[in-house]
Design a protein around this motif. Structure first.
Motif, PDB file in Angstrom:
ATOM      1  N   GLU A   1       0.888  -1.129   0.027  1.00  8.00           N
ATOM      2  CA  GLU A   1      -0.093  -0.094   0.005  1.00  8.00           C
ATOM      3  C   GLU A   1       0.856   1.177  -0.132  1.00  8.00           C
ATOM      4  OE1 GLU A   1      -3.523   2.176   2.891  1.00  8.00           O
ATOM      5  OE2 GLU A   1      -2.955   0.061   3.205  1.00  8.00           O
TER       6      GLU A   1
ATOM      7  N   GLN B   1       2.566   1.712  -3.564  1.00 10.35           N
ATOM      8  CA  GLN B   1       1.671   2.152  -4.372  1.00 10.35           C
ATOM      9  C   GLN B   1       1.539   3.674  -4.195  1.00 10.35           C
ATOM     10  OE1 GLN B   1      -1.534  -0.535  -5.592  1.00 10.35           O
ATOM     11  NE2 GLN B   1      -0.645  -1.968  -4.149  1.00 10.35           N
TER      12      GLN B   1
ATOM     13  N   ARG C   1       2.054   6.790  -7.067  1.00  7.66           N
ATOM     14  CA  ARG C   1       1.289   7.544  -7.544  1.00  7.66           C
ATOM     15  C   ARG C   1       1.404   9.035  -7.421  1.00  7.66           C
ATOM     16  NH1 ARG C   1      -4.132   5.981  -8.046  1.00  7.66           N
ATOM     17  NH2 ARG C   1      -4.295   8.109  -9.109  1.00  7.66           N
TER      18      ARG C   1
ATOM     19  N   SER D   1      -0.821  -4.153  -7.618  1.00 10.27           N
ATOM     20  CA  SER D   1      -2.208  -3.509  -7.480  1.00 10.27           C
ATOM     21  C   SER D   1      -3.306  -4.348  -8.110  1.00 10.27           C
ATOM     22  CB  SER D   1      -1.863  -2.300  -8.490  1.00 10.27           C
ATOM     23  OG  SER D   1      -1.910  -2.644  -9.831  1.00 10.27           O
TER      24      SER D   1
ATOM     25  N   ARG E   1      -3.676  -4.846 -11.155  1.00  7.44           N
ATOM     26  CA  ARG E   1      -3.887  -4.676 -12.598  1.00  7.44           C
ATOM     27  C   ARG E   1      -3.557  -5.487 -13.676  1.00  7.44           C
ATOM     28  NH1 ARG E   1      -2.341   0.448 -10.612  1.00  7.44           N
ATOM     29  NH2 ARG E   1      -0.289   0.454 -12.220  1.00  7.44           N
TER      30      ARG E   1
ATOM     31  N   PRO F   1      -4.158   3.592 -13.559  1.00  8.48           N
ATOM     32  CA  PRO F   1      -4.656   4.010 -12.408  1.00  8.48           C
ATOM     33  C   PRO F   1      -5.749   4.933 -12.517  1.00  8.48           C
ATOM     34  CG  PRO F   1      -2.354   3.862 -12.006  1.00  8.48           C
ATOM     35  CD  PRO F   1      -2.654   3.759 -13.510  1.00  8.48           C
TER      36      PRO F   1
END
Length: 345
Positions: A17, A20, A24, A92, A94, A114
């Motif tokens: 977490e 990520q 971002r 993530s 994805r 994202p």
């Protein structure tokens, strides 16, 4: 043997977490080039305290610089984004989502960025950035690239690298003009691509929708015949996928015709064709441009569209999309598509 990062994730699951989140932040700073702390926090949903803390950490590690103009990424920060891209993509979820969607849609590849373009402007930039990277990965000299209109396709031109290496690269308008905003029309976008990538371009200056008489007359004109020949030789198409009603209104379609489209079950639109939930073409406008039957013979098809609101339109179009299509979309659209798929199975 498991990678060190995967092993660390099992030992310290909260690390994913945090990684990520910081990724971002770096990614947003790279896209916005001089963003302020308050705006950054608002875009990412972070408190002022958390934003300040994370920016201090990234600056202390030499990943960003902070000045009066805001935060800017350093060369080291840019390198780190590249190095961690695949790790973050996997952690993530994805990567797994991309595989699931590509299998369900029966297309070559799905690339998910994202965010959700319906609520986050950064997601639109990420869509365009990924589309630009994919385009550059498939380009070779002597390619003909057809582009449709729309703000998302126009935004891709901001992320392709300016270069002078291409000698015989051509960009062409895949359709006529749609709507009143010239900056988002295919002709303008083709010229922008050509300007940045040392290519030439061909335009199609006529309305996207023609009367039967105008269509019959214009299709025999020499410059139209030249464009039709270019369409037959096109190697790459970059296109969007629209919501049926939204696209009809952009074309200034009258309310009676819009009601007929609804009655026919129109959900999506692409290349002047309206499709129902089963992917069947239920209406087609008279237009001179890329035709649906030509898509099957195109080497590369790059579809770029995002936002949870477009999920139904995307599922509709991809019921009949050619298998060589690559879709660049966002988490908003991808997650909504998977929910719809789960409900219908």
């Amino acid at each position: 043997m498991e990678s060190l990062l995967t092993a660390q994730l099992k030992l310290i699951p909260e690390m994913s977490e945090l990684l990520q989140k910081r990724y971002r932040i770096l990614q947003t700073i790279q896209l916005t080039k001089g963003i302020g702390r308050r705006v950054l926090g608002e875009q990412l949903g972070l408190s002022e305290r958390d934003t300040r803390k994370e920016l201090d950490t990234l600056r202390n590690h030499g990943l960003i610089d902070i000045s009066r103009d805001g935060a800017a990424i350093t060369l080291e920060g840019t390198r780190l984004l590249v190095d961690l891209k695949e790790v973050v993509r996997e952690w993530s979820g994805r990567l797994q989502l991309e595989r699931q969607l590509s299998q369900h849609l029966h297309i070559k590849e799905v690339i998910i960025v994202p965010g959700n373009v319906d609520t986050n402007t950064n997601a639109t930039m990420l869509l365009s950035q990924e589309a630009a990277k994919y385009l550059e990965s498939i380009l070779t000299d002597e390619k003909i690239v057809a582009v449709t209109g729309g703000s998302t396709i126009a935004s891709i031109t901001n992320f392709v690298q300016e270069t002078s290496k291409w000698k015989q690269l051509m960009f062409i308008a895949a359709r006529g003009g749609v709507g009143k905003d010239v900056s988002f029309q295919a002709n303008t976008i083709a010229s922008l691509f050509a300007s940045r990538m040392n290519g030439t371009y061909r335009t199609l200056y006529m309305p996207d929708s023609l009367s039967e008489e105008a269509y019959t007359t214009m299709k025999n004109e020499p410059f139209i015949q030249e464009m039709m020949d270019l369409y037959e030789r096109t190697n790459i198409i970059i296109h969007g996928i629209g919501d049926a009603e939204e696209m009809a209104r952009r074309r200034n379609t009258n309310e009676q015709e819009i009601e007929r489209l609804k009655e026919a079950g129109s959900v999506s639109e692409a290349f002047g064709y309206y499709f129902n939930e089963q992917g069947e073409a239920v209406h087609r406008i008279r237009t001179i441009g890329i035709q649906l039957k030509q898509l099957q013979h195109i080497e590369h098809l790059l579809a770029v569209a995002g936002g949870a609101k477009k999920a139904k339109a995307l599922l509709s179009y991809f019921k009949q999309a050619p298998a060589q299509t690559v879709l660049v979309t966002d988490e908003g659209a991808a997650n909504e598509m998977m929910q719809i798929i789960a409900q219908t199975n």
